[in-house]
Design a protein around this motif. Structure first.
Motif, PDB file in Angstrom:
ATOM      1  N   ILE A   1     -25.721  -2.388 -18.612  1.00 54.14           N
ATOM      2  CA  ILE A   1     -25.497  -3.672 -19.272  1.00 54.14           C
ATOM      3  C   ILE A   1     -24.812  -4.653 -18.325  1.00 54.14           C
ATOM      4  O   ILE A   1     -25.180  -5.829 -18.244  1.00 54.14           O
ATOM      5  CB  ILE A   1     -24.665  -3.481 -20.556  1.00 54.14           C
ATOM      6  N   SER A   2     -23.829  -4.161 -17.566  1.00 52.16           N
ATOM      7  CA  SER A   2     -23.103  -5.037 -16.636  1.00 52.16           C
ATOM      8  C   SER A   2     -24.039  -5.595 -15.566  1.00 52.16           C
ATOM      9  O   SER A   2     -23.907  -6.752 -15.159  1.00 52.16           O
ATOM     10  CB  SER A   2     -21.935  -4.282 -15.986  1.00 52.16           C
ATOM     11  N   ILE A   3     -24.995  -4.780 -15.121  1.00 49.86           N
ATOM     12  CA  ILE A   3     -25.969  -5.246 -14.121  1.00 49.86           C
ATOM     13  C   ILE A   3     -26.868  -6.321 -14.723  1.00 49.86           C
ATOM     14  O   ILE A   3     -27.120  -7.366 -14.111  1.00 49.86           O
ATOM     15  CB  ILE A   3     -26.819  -4.067 -13.606  1.00 49.86           C
ATOM     16  N   ARG A   4     -27.336  -6.084 -15.923  1.00 55.20           N
ATOM     17  CA  ARG A   4     -28.227  -7.042 -16.577  1.00 55.20           C
ATOM     18  C   ARG A   4     -27.504  -8.359 -16.871  1.00 55.20           C
ATOM     19  O   ARG A   4     -28.103  -9.434 -16.790  1.00 55.20           O
ATOM     20  CB  ARG A   4     -28.793  -6.433 -17.860  1.00 55.20           C
ATOM     21  N   LYS A   5     -26.236  -8.264 -17.229  1.00 52.08           N
ATOM     22  CA  LYS A   5     -25.466  -9.479 -17.469  1.00 52.08           C
ATOM     23  C   LYS A   5     -25.382 -10.322 -16.201  1.00 52.08           C
ATOM     24  O   LYS A   5     -25.503 -11.556 -16.249  1.00 52.08           O
ATOM     25  CB  LYS A   5     -24.066  -9.122 -17.965  1.00 52.08           C
ATOM     26  N   LYS A   6     -25.181  -9.682 -15.070  1.00 52.72           N
ATOM     27  CA  LYS A   6     -25.116 -10.410 -13.801  1.00 52.72           C
ATOM     28  C   LYS A   6     -26.449 -11.087 -13.485  1.00 52.72           C
ATOM     29  O   LYS A   6     -26.480 -12.199 -12.937  1.00 52.72           O
ATOM     30  CB  LYS A   6     -24.709  -9.465 -12.674  1.00 52.72           C
ATOM     31  N   ASP A   7     -27.545 -10.418 -13.836  1.00 54.79           N
ATOM     32  CA  ASP A   7     -28.865 -11.024 -13.628  1.00 54.79           C
ATOM     33  C   ASP A   7     -29.000 -12.318 -14.439  1.00 54.79           C
ATOM     34  O   ASP A   7     -29.483 -13.336 -13.937  1.00 54.79           O
ATOM     35  CB  ASP A   7     -29.974 -10.052 -14.042  1.00 54.79           C
ATOM     36  N   ILE A   8     -28.581 -12.254 -15.711  1.00 54.23           N
ATOM     37  CA  ILE A   8     -28.702 -13.430 -16.575  1.00 54.23           C
ATOM     38  C   ILE A   8     -27.751 -14.531 -16.106  1.00 54.23           C
ATOM     39  O   ILE A   8     -28.115 -15.718 -16.097  1.00 54.23           O
ATOM     40  CB  ILE A   8     -28.416 -13.057 -18.039  1.00 54.23           C
ATOM     41  N   GLU A   9     -26.555 -14.155 -15.707  1.00 53.19           N
ATOM     42  CA  GLU A   9     -25.599 -15.141 -15.201  1.00 53.19           C
ATOM     43  C   GLU A   9     -26.141 -15.829 -13.947  1.00 53.19           C
ATOM     44  O   GLU A   9     -25.947 -17.041 -13.754  1.00 53.19           O
ATOM     45  CB  GLU A   9     -24.259 -14.476 -14.899  1.00 53.19           C
ATOM     46  N   TYR A  10     -26.834 -15.055 -13.107  1.00 49.91           N
ATOM     47  CA  TYR A  10     -27.450 -15.641 -11.911  1.00 49.91           C
ATOM     48  C   TYR A  10     -28.468 -16.715 -12.307  1.00 49.91           C
ATOM     49  O   TYR A  10     -28.510 -17.797 -11.711  1.00 49.91           O
ATOM     50  CB  TYR A  10     -28.122 -14.553 -11.071  1.00 49.91           C
ATOM     51  N   VAL A  11     -29.286 -16.405 -13.310  1.00 45.38           N
ATOM     52  CA  VAL A  11     -30.288 -17.372 -13.773  1.00 45.38           C
ATOM     53  C   VAL A  11     -29.604 -18.629 -14.316  1.00 45.38           C
ATOM     54  O   VAL A  11     -29.997 -19.762 -14.004  1.00 45.38           O
ATOM     55  CB  VAL A  11     -31.196 -16.746 -14.846  1.00 45.38           C
ATOM     56  N   LEU A  12     -28.565 -18.449 -15.126  1.00 47.61           N
ATOM     57  CA  LEU A  12     -27.857 -19.598 -15.683  1.00 47.61           C
ATOM     58  C   LEU A  12     -27.216 -20.437 -14.588  1.00 47.61           C
ATOM     59  O   LEU A  12     -27.254 -21.678 -14.636  1.00 47.61           O
ATOM     60  CB  LEU A  12     -26.788 -19.120 -16.677  1.00 47.61           C
ATOM     61  N   ASP A  13     -26.623 -19.777 -13.606  1.00 48.78           N
ATOM     62  CA  ASP A  13     -26.032 -20.500 -12.472  1.00 48.78           C
ATOM     63  C   ASP A  13     -27.106 -21.287 -11.720  1.00 48.78           C
ATOM     64  O   ASP A  13     -26.891 -22.437 -11.326  1.00 48.78           O
ATOM     65  CB  ASP A  13     -25.336 -19.534 -11.513  1.00 48.78           C
ATOM     66  N   HIS A  14     -28.258 -20.639 -11.517  1.00 49.17           N
ATOM     67  CA  HIS A  14     -29.337 -21.284 -10.768  1.00 49.17           C
ATOM     68  C   HIS A  14     -29.880 -22.493 -11.529  1.00 49.17           C
ATOM     69  O   HIS A  14     -30.156 -23.551 -10.935  1.00 49.17           O
ATOM     70  CB  HIS A  14     -30.456 -20.283 -10.495  1.00 49.17           C
ATOM     71  N   LEU A  15     -30.021 -22.360 -12.851  1.00 47.81           N
ATOM     72  CA  LEU A  15     -30.483 -23.485 -13.662  1.00 47.81           C
ATOM     73  C   LEU A  15     -29.496 -24.647 -13.586  1.00 47.81           C
ATOM     74  O   LEU A  15     -29.888 -25.816 -13.507  1.00 47.81           O
ATOM     75  CB  LEU A  15     -30.674 -23.048 -15.116  1.00 47.81           C
ATOM     76  N   SER A  16     -28.201 -24.316 -13.606  1.00 44.47           N
ATOM     77  CA  SER A  16     -27.180 -25.356 -13.501  1.00 44.47           C
ATOM     78  C   SER A  16     -27.261 -26.069 -12.160  1.00 44.47           C
ATOM     79  O   SER A  16     -27.129 -27.297 -12.078  1.00 44.47           O
ATOM     80  CB  SER A  16     -25.783 -24.752 -13.700  1.00 44.47           C
ATOM     81  N   ASN A  17     -27.488 -25.290 -11.095  1.00 49.93           N
ATOM     82  CA  ASN A  17     -27.609 -25.887  -9.759  1.00 49.93           C
ATOM     83  C   ASN A  17     -28.838 -26.782  -9.672  1.00 49.93           C
ATOM     84  O   ASN A  17     -28.789 -27.881  -9.107  1.00 49.93           O
ATOM     85  CB  ASN A  17     -27.679 -24.789  -8.694  1.00 49.93           C
TER      86      ASN A  17
END
Length: 208
Positions: free
Chosen positions: A16-32
């Motif tokens: 779960i912790s790995i998958r959360k980091k994947d989603i956070e990466y996507v959200l960060d990238h969308l923000s950028n």
């Protein structure tokens, strides 16, 4: 997943912790991207997850205030960890036909079935924001995935397609109302009697 024991909660939480980091990466990238293109409304971010993906979606929703609405598709409730944060994000929980301890005990190990219902009850009790718990009457756990569509069983294929239509309509109307603020599509829809789904409480019992 196939190498992990179903009761190895520690290893499952690691996934779960790995998958959360994947989603956070996507959200960060969308923000950028948004800082340059302004193509995305980052105040209208919803999340949907199935099974352990549902547990991931729930965990992240409780931790990341960028997520404004969440949908859990037969999520792994036995992996739910209580969070002291105020959970005010609109939440839709869709469950399969085995939504009570009695029905789950037939298909799951005793420990997992017990922990699953405890987690479901805690989530129902603890969630402070809008919440809606529904049971899809004819769904099994895998009905929320595409896997049955690749089986040779024609009856299973058509039944799964029908269940997907129900799920899609519920999720779309939920997001219309509780994420996009487009009227009362979801509330109006579930207020009528439906043969395909019903409201349930934290124990998974139907609300009459």
């Amino acid at each position: 997943m196939r190498t992990i024991q179903a009761t190895d909660y520690s290893e499952l939480h690691h996934l779960i912790s790995i998958r959360k980091k994947d989603i956070e990466y996507v959200l960060d990238h969308l923000s950028n991207l948004n800082s340059r293109m302004e193509s995305f409304d980052m105040d209208k971010v919803g999340i949907v997850g199935h099974s352990i993906g549902g547990a991931t979606a729930l965990d992240l929703t409780m931790e990341d205030d960028r997520i404004k609405a969440a949908v859990l598709l037969d999520a792994s409730m036995h992996l739910y960890i209580e969070n002291e944060a105020k959970n005010t994000v609109p939440l839709l929980v869709l469950r399969q036909k085995a939504s009570t301890l009695e029905s789950l005990s037939i298909i799951l190990q005793e420990k997992i079935a017990n922990d699953f219902i405890k987690g479901q009850e805690k989530l129902f009790r603890n969630w402070n924001g809008y919440k809606s718990f529904l049971k899809i009457r004819k769904a099994t756990h895998m009905s929320f995935s595409d896997m049955p569509l690749f089986e040779e069983d024609e009856t299973l294929y058509h039944r799964t397609c029908g269940i997907h239509n129900q799920i899609n309509e519920l999720v779309a109307k939920f997001f219309q109302e509780h994420l996009l603020n487009q009227g009362n599509a979801y509330s109006t829809f579930i207020s009528h009697n439906h043969s395909d789904f019903c409201e349930i409480n934290g124990s998974g019992d139907e609300i009459l």
